[in-house]
Every structure is written in C-alpha cells, then in structure tokens.
Design a protein around this motif. Structure first.
Motif, short mmCIF file in Angstrom:
data_model
loop_
_atom_site.label_atom_id
_atom_site.label_comp_id
_atom_site.label_asym_id
_atom_site.label_seq_id
_atom_site.Cartn_x
_atom_site.Cartn_y
_atom_site.Cartn_z
N PHE A 3 15.60 -2.61 -26.56
CA PHE A 3 15.68 -1.18 -26.77
C PHE A 3 14.27 -0.58 -26.76
N PRO A 4 14.14 0.73 -26.41
CA PRO A 4 12.84 1.38 -26.60
C PRO A 4 12.46 1.31 -28.08
N GLU A 5 11.18 1.21 -28.36
CA GLU A 5 10.73 1.09 -29.75
C GLU A 5 11.24 2.24 -30.59
N VAL A 6 11.22 3.46 -30.02
CA VAL A 6 11.68 4.62 -30.78
C VAL A 6 13.14 4.48 -31.18
N CYS A 7 13.92 3.78 -30.35
CA CYS A 7 15.34 3.58 -30.65
C CYS A 7 15.52 2.72 -31.88
N CYS A 8 14.63 1.77 -32.07
CA CYS A 8 14.74 0.83 -33.19
C CYS A 8 14.17 1.38 -34.49
N ASN A 9 13.49 2.55 -34.41
CA ASN A 9 12.77 3.02 -35.57
C ASN A 9 13.07 4.46 -35.99
N THR A 10 13.86 5.18 -35.21
CA THR A 10 14.11 6.59 -35.49
C THR A 10 15.54 6.80 -35.95
N PRO A 11 15.74 7.41 -37.12
CA PRO A 11 17.10 7.57 -37.63
C PRO A 11 17.85 8.71 -36.94
N PRO A 12 19.19 8.71 -37.05
CA PRO A 12 19.95 9.84 -36.54
C PRO A 12 19.74 11.06 -37.43
N ILE A 157 18.53 -0.85 -19.43
CA ILE A 157 18.72 -0.91 -17.98
C ILE A 157 17.72 -1.91 -17.39
N GLN A 158 18.25 -2.82 -16.59
CA GLN A 158 17.43 -3.87 -15.98
C GLN A 158 17.33 -3.67 -14.47
N PRO A 159 16.26 -4.21 -13.83
CA PRO A 159 16.19 -4.16 -12.36
C PRO A 159 17.45 -4.74 -11.75
N GLY A 160 18.01 -4.01 -10.82
CA GLY A 160 19.23 -4.45 -10.16
C GLY A 160 20.50 -3.82 -10.71
N ASP A 161 20.44 -3.23 -11.91
CA ASP A 161 21.64 -2.64 -12.50
C ASP A 161 22.19 -1.49 -11.66
N MET A 162 21.32 -0.56 -11.28
CA MET A 162 21.80 0.59 -10.51
C MET A 162 22.24 0.19 -9.11
N ALA A 163 21.61 -0.83 -8.56
CA ALA A 163 21.98 -1.29 -7.22
C ALA A 163 23.40 -1.82 -7.17
N LYS A 175 11.28 11.06 -22.08
CA LYS A 175 9.91 10.56 -21.93
C LYS A 175 9.76 9.12 -22.39
N ASP A 176 10.70 8.65 -23.18
CA ASP A 176 10.60 7.30 -23.74
C ASP A 176 11.21 6.22 -22.86
N GLU A 177 11.86 6.61 -21.76
CA GLU A 177 12.46 5.63 -20.86
C GLU A 177 11.53 5.31 -19.70
N PRO A 178 11.77 4.18 -19.03
CA PRO A 178 10.96 3.82 -17.86
C PRO A 178 11.08 4.84 -16.74
N ASP A 179 10.28 4.65 -15.72
CA ASP A 179 10.25 5.59 -14.59
C ASP A 179 11.59 5.67 -13.85
N HIS A 206 13.79 9.96 -26.75
CA HIS A 206 15.00 9.16 -26.68
C HIS A 206 15.96 9.57 -27.79
N GLY A 207 17.18 9.95 -27.40
CA GLY A 207 18.19 10.33 -28.38
C GLY A 207 18.38 11.82 -28.55
N PHE A 208 17.62 12.65 -27.84
CA PHE A 208 17.70 14.10 -28.05
C PHE A 208 19.09 14.67 -27.76
N CYS A 209 19.83 14.01 -26.88
CA CYS A 209 21.16 14.48 -26.52
C CYS A 209 22.26 13.70 -27.26
N GLY A 210 21.83 12.88 -28.21
CA GLY A 210 22.78 12.08 -28.98
C GLY A 210 22.53 12.25 -30.46
N ALA A 211 22.66 11.16 -31.20
CA ALA A 211 22.61 11.23 -32.65
C ALA A 211 21.25 11.60 -33.21
N ARG A 212 20.18 11.45 -32.43
CA ARG A 212 18.85 11.79 -32.92
C ARG A 212 18.46 13.23 -32.63
#
Length: 241
Positions: A3-12, A157-163, A175-179, A206-212
């Motif tokens: 998970f992104p670090e912010v996901c593991c450390n930011t409360p809802p 999301i891992q390389p190859g997932d979207m493919a 801003k917290d997700e990969p390119d 990360h999370g602005f449109c969800g619980a955070r």
C-alpha cells in the motif's frame, strides 16, 4: 506489492450522512443498495479498507440518483481495517493475503452480479477505491460480462494488471499513486481503448474520494465531486453499449 505509505498511516475522517438507499442481504452477504432495481445499468462498488464509510454510502446514492442501480457489498463482512491498524505495515500485508485477497472476495462479486442478472440489469460496471482498485482490475481480467470498470486512488496495482483487463477502464490516481502512464498505455491495442480514460488528481491525496476525504472541506468536496462526475460520465458511456 504494498500500500502507499499514506494509506497505512492516515485515518478515515469522521463523517455523518443520512443514507437514501436500503440495506439488504444476498444470502449471507450484507449489501447497501441505491437507485432503482428497474435500471438496466448496474454498478458494483468496492469500498476501501475502511469499509462502509459514510462517504462511500453518499457516493453510491449519487450514482443511484443518476440512474444506476448500485450495490455496495460488505466484502469484509463487518471487519474492515481500523485506526488501530495504522502504522502497522504487517497488518496491511496480512490483509492482502487474507480478507483482502481476490480469492476471499470474488464469491461476493459473483453474488452481486447474479443478483443484477436476476433483477434484469443488462450492463454492469465496477468501481473500486484504494485496495478496491486492485479488486476491480482483477475482476475485469477474470470475470465475464463486465462492461467497464473504474479505479480511484488505487493501491496495489502491479505491472501487467491493466494489460489484462477485458473491458474499458478509467483510472483516477491522486498525487500519492505511481505515474501509471506505462500501465495505461499497455491497453492501447485493445479494441475498447478509445473508451479508456485517465486523469490525475495531483492536487489531492490518497483517499480523498473515499473514507479519508473530508467533504466538509470545500476544496476536497469539489475535487471529489469532479471525480464522481467523471465516474457518472464514464459509466453512462460504457454501460450504454
């Protein structure tokens, strides 16, 4: 895979909202439903790791008001991650291998899709937030009959997932997700690529449109509303086909 670090450390955020839909069961699966069963367009919503948060309930109601029949299954069966789990990467890693694994949730996905078929839904989409984004790209690769999917500030999301997806995909990273540019481009030879879309929210976390997301904050609410409008437009397009 992490998970992104912010996901593991930011409360809802603590949010209140009066739900407009109904809670019901599909067998032993608790679900929240919004919108009309008479709609021919269904959307399965995969919440983030914090479960049935007021923000995701409100998002479901908005989608329901826009003409979709929306199902929010309680994929974690009343046991989401909680604030006490923050700052514990080992808890998040364990979650991915147990309650948050595709093997654990795919049966619930199939129950919702079966329900949609029973009530006459003709075209189904899926949307996921954070961890739910991983579940959505996996569903688009492995489940038949999905017309499209969207992932919002997705995690894992891992390389190859979207493919591997077999239907149009919309990607809305913060801003917290990969390119994700290379991943998105991996779909360019697919026959449905013209219906795929990506827009970054580099002014959001990360999370602005969800619980955070603090939707009492005007800026965050405006950006969440923009993301929801993109979801509505995407599903109106791909589920109409």
């Amino acid at each position: 895979m992490s998970f992104p670090e912010v996901c593991c450390n930011t409360p809802p955020v603590k949010a209140t909202y009066i739900a407009k839909g109904v809670r019901s069961k599909l067998g032993d699966l608790d679900c929240y439903f919004s919108g009309s069963k008479d709609s021919k367009r269904g959307i399965l919503v995969n919440y983030d790791v914090f479960g049935m948060h007021a923000n995701v309930i409100q998002l479901c109601d908005i989608l329901g008001e826009m003409g979709f029949y929306v199902a929010l299954p309680d994929l974690l069966h009343g046991k989401p991650l909680v604030e006490a789990d923050l700052g514990k990467p080992e808890v998040f890693a364990g979650f991915c291998k147990s309650a948050g694994s595709w093997d654990a949730v795919k049966g619930s996905f199939r129950k919702v899709l079966g329900h949609f078929a029973e009530v006459g839904v003709a075209s189904t989409g899926v949307v996921g937030f954070c961890w739910g984004g991983k579940m959505v790209v996996t569903a688009l690769a492995e489940l038949d009959g999905l017309a499209g999917g969207a992932i919002v500030h997705p995690a894992l999301i891992q390389p190859g997932d979207m493919a591997r997806v077999r239907a149009p995909l919309m990607v809305l990273p913060s801003k917290d997700e990969p390119d994700f540019a290379d991943e998105f481009a991996s779909m360019k030879d697919k026959p449905f690529f013209a219906d795929c879309y990506m827009e970054r929210f580099d002014d959001m976390f990360h999370g602005f449109c969800g619980a955070r997301g603090d939707w009492a904050n005007a800026e965050q609410a405006a950006r969440a509303n923009h993301a929801i409008k993109l979801l509505v437009g995407f599903f109106a397009r791909v589920l109409a086909k």
